[in-house]
Design an enzyme around this catalytic site. Structure first.
Site, PDB file in Angstrom:
ATOM      1  N   TYR A   1       0.831  -1.220   0.000  1.00  0.00           N
ATOM      2  CA  TYR A   1       0.000   0.000   0.000  1.00  0.00           C
ATOM      3  C   TYR A   1       0.861   1.264   0.000  1.00  0.00           C
ATOM      4  CZ  TYR A   1      -3.965  -3.045   0.398  1.00  0.00           C
ATOM      5  OH  TYR A   1      -4.893  -4.009   0.113  1.00  0.00           O
TER       6      TYR A   1
ATOM      7  N   THR B   1     -15.499  -1.052 -14.447  1.00  0.00           N
ATOM      8  CA  THR B   1     -15.358  -2.139 -13.481  1.00  0.00           C
ATOM      9  C   THR B   1     -15.669  -3.468 -14.159  1.00  0.00           C
ATOM     10  OG1 THR B   1     -16.080  -3.051 -11.340  1.00  0.00           O
ATOM     11  CG2 THR B   1     -17.716  -1.809 -12.595  1.00  0.00           C
ATOM     12  N   SER B   2     -14.913  -4.487 -13.762  1.00  0.00           N
ATOM     13  CA  SER B   2     -15.084  -5.809 -14.397  1.00  0.00           C
ATOM     14  C   SER B   2     -16.333  -6.505 -13.878  1.00  0.00           C
ATOM     15  CB  SER B   2     -13.862  -6.685 -14.108  1.00  0.00           C
ATOM     16  OG  SER B   2     -13.669  -6.785 -12.687  1.00  0.00           O
TER      17      SER B   2
ATOM     18  N   ASN C   1     -12.754   2.377  -6.043  1.00  0.00           N
ATOM     19  CA  ASN C   1     -11.352   2.795  -6.100  1.00  0.00           C
ATOM     20  C   ASN C   1     -10.902   3.399  -4.770  1.00  0.00           C
ATOM     21  OD1 ASN C   1     -11.552   1.986  -8.742  1.00  0.00           O
ATOM     22  ND2 ASN C   1     -11.729   4.066  -9.560  1.00  0.00           N
TER      23      ASN C   1
ATOM     24  N   ASN D   1     -17.249   0.806 -20.614  1.00  0.00           N
ATOM     25  CA  ASN D   1     -16.111  -0.080 -20.384  1.00  0.00           C
ATOM     26  C   ASN D   1     -15.400  -0.319 -21.711  1.00  0.00           C
ATOM     27  OD1 ASN D   1     -14.463  -2.443 -19.722  1.00  0.00           O
ATOM     28  ND2 ASN D   1     -15.708  -2.582 -17.857  1.00  0.00           N
ATOM     29  N   LEU D   2     -14.103  -0.672 -21.588  1.00  0.00           N
ATOM     30  CA  LEU D   2     -13.339  -0.987 -22.814  1.00  0.00           C
ATOM     31  C   LEU D   2     -13.967  -2.158 -23.548  1.00  0.00           C
ATOM     32  CD1 LEU D   2      -9.543  -0.858 -21.857  1.00  0.00           C
ATOM     33  CD2 LEU D   2     -10.870   0.806 -23.193  1.00  0.00           C
TER      34      LEU D   2
ATOM     35  N   ARG E   1       1.699   2.230  -3.549  1.00  0.00           N
ATOM     36  CA  ARG E   1       0.550   2.815  -4.262  1.00  0.00           C
ATOM     37  C   ARG E   1       0.198   4.194  -3.701  1.00  0.00           C
ATOM     38  NH1 ARG E   1      -3.839  -1.620  -3.554  1.00  0.00           N
ATOM     39  NH2 ARG E   1      -5.061  -0.343  -4.998  1.00  0.00           N
TER      40      ARG E   1
ATOM     41  N   HIS F   1     -14.527   0.620  -0.809  1.00  0.00           N
ATOM     42  CA  HIS F   1     -13.390  -0.253  -0.497  1.00  0.00           C
ATOM     43  C   HIS F   1     -12.293   0.474   0.259  1.00  0.00           C
ATOM     44  CE1 HIS F   1     -14.579  -3.172  -3.971  1.00  0.00           C
ATOM     45  NE2 HIS F   1     -15.375  -3.264  -2.930  1.00  0.00           N
TER      46      HIS F   1
HETATM   47  N1  APR Z   1     -11.994   2.925 -19.754  1.00  0.00           N
HETATM   48  C1  APR Z   1     -13.044   2.132 -19.380  1.00  0.00           C
HETATM   49  N2  APR Z   1     -12.886   0.907 -18.825  1.00  0.00           N
HETATM   50  C2  APR Z   1     -11.614   0.475 -18.656  1.00  0.00           C
HETATM   51  C3  APR Z   1     -10.483   1.238 -19.026  1.00  0.00           C
HETATM   52  C4  APR Z   1     -10.718   2.514 -19.603  1.00  0.00           C
HETATM   53  N3  APR Z   1      -9.701   3.300 -19.986  1.00  0.00           N
HETATM   54  N4  APR Z   1      -9.364   0.513 -18.721  1.00  0.00           N
HETATM   55  C5  APR Z   1      -9.790  -0.650 -18.184  1.00  0.00           C
HETATM   56  N5  APR Z   1     -11.139  -0.678 -18.149  1.00  0.00           N
HETATM   57  C6  APR Z   1     -12.004  -1.719 -17.607  1.00  0.00           C
HETATM   58  C7  APR Z   1     -11.560  -3.129 -17.888  1.00  0.00           C
HETATM   59  O1  APR Z   1     -12.096  -3.578 -19.118  1.00  0.00           O
HETATM   60  C8  APR Z   1     -12.163  -3.890 -16.695  1.00  0.00           C
HETATM   61  O2  APR Z   1     -13.494  -4.311 -16.994  1.00  0.00           O
HETATM   62  O3  APR Z   1     -11.954  -1.589 -16.205  1.00  0.00           O
HETATM   63  C9  APR Z   1     -12.208  -2.842 -15.587  1.00  0.00           C
HETATM   64  C10 APR Z   1     -11.181  -3.070 -14.493  1.00  0.00           C
HETATM   65  O4  APR Z   1     -11.525  -4.262 -13.837  1.00  0.00           O
HETATM   66  P1  APR Z   1     -10.713  -4.690 -12.529  1.00  0.00           P
HETATM   67  O5  APR Z   1      -9.258  -4.611 -12.801  1.00  0.00           O
HETATM   68  O6  APR Z   1     -11.301  -5.991 -12.074  1.00  0.00           O
HETATM   69  O7  APR Z   1     -11.021  -3.547 -11.455  1.00  0.00           O
HETATM   70  P2  APR Z   1     -12.346  -3.358 -10.614  1.00  0.00           P
HETATM   71  O8  APR Z   1     -13.549  -3.828 -11.379  1.00  0.00           O
HETATM   72  O9  APR Z   1     -12.354  -1.970 -10.118  1.00  0.00           O
HETATM   73  O10 APR Z   1     -12.110  -4.354  -9.377  1.00  0.00           O
HETATM   74  C11 APR Z   1     -13.098  -4.332  -8.354  1.00  0.00           C
HETATM   75  O11 APR Z   1     -11.721  -5.810  -7.036  1.00  0.00           O
HETATM   76  O12 APR Z   1      -9.687  -6.460  -6.263  1.00  0.00           O
HETATM   77  C12 APR Z   1     -10.808  -5.754  -5.945  1.00  0.00           C
HETATM   78  O13 APR Z   1     -10.844  -4.022  -4.365  1.00  0.00           O
HETATM   79  C13 APR Z   1     -10.483  -4.303  -5.685  1.00  0.00           C
HETATM   80  O14 APR Z   1     -11.956  -2.419  -6.015  1.00  0.00           O
HETATM   81  C14 APR Z   1     -11.370  -3.551  -6.659  1.00  0.00           C
HETATM   82  C15 APR Z   1     -12.428  -4.580  -7.026  1.00  0.00           C
END
Ligand code: APR
Length: 249
Positions: free
Chosen positions: A70, A189-190, A106, A214-215, A73, A123
């Site tokens: 941490y 978010t994924s 985030n 999302n991408l 980051r 989170h």
């Molecule tokens: N614009 C839009 N979407 C994007 C971009 C972008 N420039 N870059 C990446 N992405 C998308 C990816 O396609 C993916 O679906 O962002 C998402 C990131 O997914 P993760 O890496 O899984 O992050 P997140 O969804 O925030 O994870 C949720 O998991 O590990 C825990 O606590 C952590 O808060 C986090 C939680």
């Protein structure tokens, strides 16, 4: 994939009668600011083992390793900056006021540095630390060490982060209230980590119009999907929406 103009018109129509807009962001909204996501190529969980750095058991077993994860980051934050997606969301907060809710997964401070004043960090936050004894939370922007203790009760401090196996913040009625919205937008978010991953279904069950930015599309649950970079889509969508909604910027 949906068209931004079409989505803007449908959102404006749903918000016309004092409707509420709730936005959920994930790591993808900060990706273009240079903060790695978790599950994409090069993501944090491709480099670090969650069980070693992001659980209460990991902190009990090796607090110095968890602090190092941490600290690296947290100390990087001053070198990264909000992008156009963060700024667009701050504009939406100004325009829609109390009708606008931002929930973020985030832990960075880019929403606040872009001007958002009421982001719910479900989170936790990298820029805060918490006492392991009395749970006092303070702002902290430098490295945290195992020797750093609470001024009130002298117990060790920990990152103010929700680790795997812990309950996210704000999960009581405030989230339930936030999901009683006319429009729910999920950005970057994924959608694999609950409870946030369940928000879209909960909002939809209450009749909300749901949008994903999302991408790449993550699930077919959403009513509309805008595929592309958040920093490219969000300014355009926000501009169209504000023009259609005749709300102050
Ligand atoms: N614009 C839009 N979407 C994007 C971009 C972008 N420039 N870059 C990446 N992405 C998308 C990816 O396609 C993916 O679906 O962002 C998402 C990131 O997914 P993760 O890496 O899984 O992050 P997140 O969804 O925030 O994870 C949720 O998991 O590990 C825990 O606590 C952590 O808060 C986090 C939680």
């Amino acid at each position: 994939m949906n068209d931004i103009d079409d989505v803007a018109k449908r959102v404006a129509a749903r918000l016309a009668d004092a409707g509420r807009l709730t936005v959920l962001t994930g790591a993808g909204v900060s990706a273009e600011s240079g903060i790695p996501t978790f599950r994409d190529m090069g993501g944090l969980w491709r480099t670090f083992d969650i069980m070693q750095v992001a659980t209460p058991e990991a902190f009990a077993r090796d607090p110095e390793l968890v602090h190092a994860f941490y600290n690296e980051r947290r100390e990087k934050l001053p070198s990264v900056h909000p992008n156009a997606a963060h700024r667009a969301l701050a504009e939406l907060e100004v325009a829609f006021g109390e009708r606008f809710t931002l929930i973020t997964q985030n832990v960075d401070d880019l929403h606040e540095r872009a001007g958002s004043t009421r982001a719910w960090h479900m989170h936790g936050e990298l820029t805060k630390i918490r006492c392991t004894g009395c749970h006092a939370v303070i702002t902290w922007r430098t490295a945290l060490a195992i020797t750093d203790t609470c001024d009130r009760c002298s117990r060790p401090m920990r990152p103010h982060i929700v680790w795997f196996g812990e309950v996210p913040f704000f999960m009581e009625d405030v989230i339930a209230e936030a999901l009683a919205c006319e429009v729910f937008m999920s950005i970057g978010t994924s959608g694999v980590v609950y409870p946030a991953a369940g928000f879209v279904a909960a909002a939809q069950a209450r009749g909300a119009f749901t949008i994903e930015v999302n991408l790449e599309p993550t699930t077919s649950t959403f009513d509309a999907q805008l595929v592309g970079r958040a920093a490219e889509i969000m300014p355009v969508l926000t501009k169209r929406l504000l023009a259609l909604s005749q709300v102050s910027r």
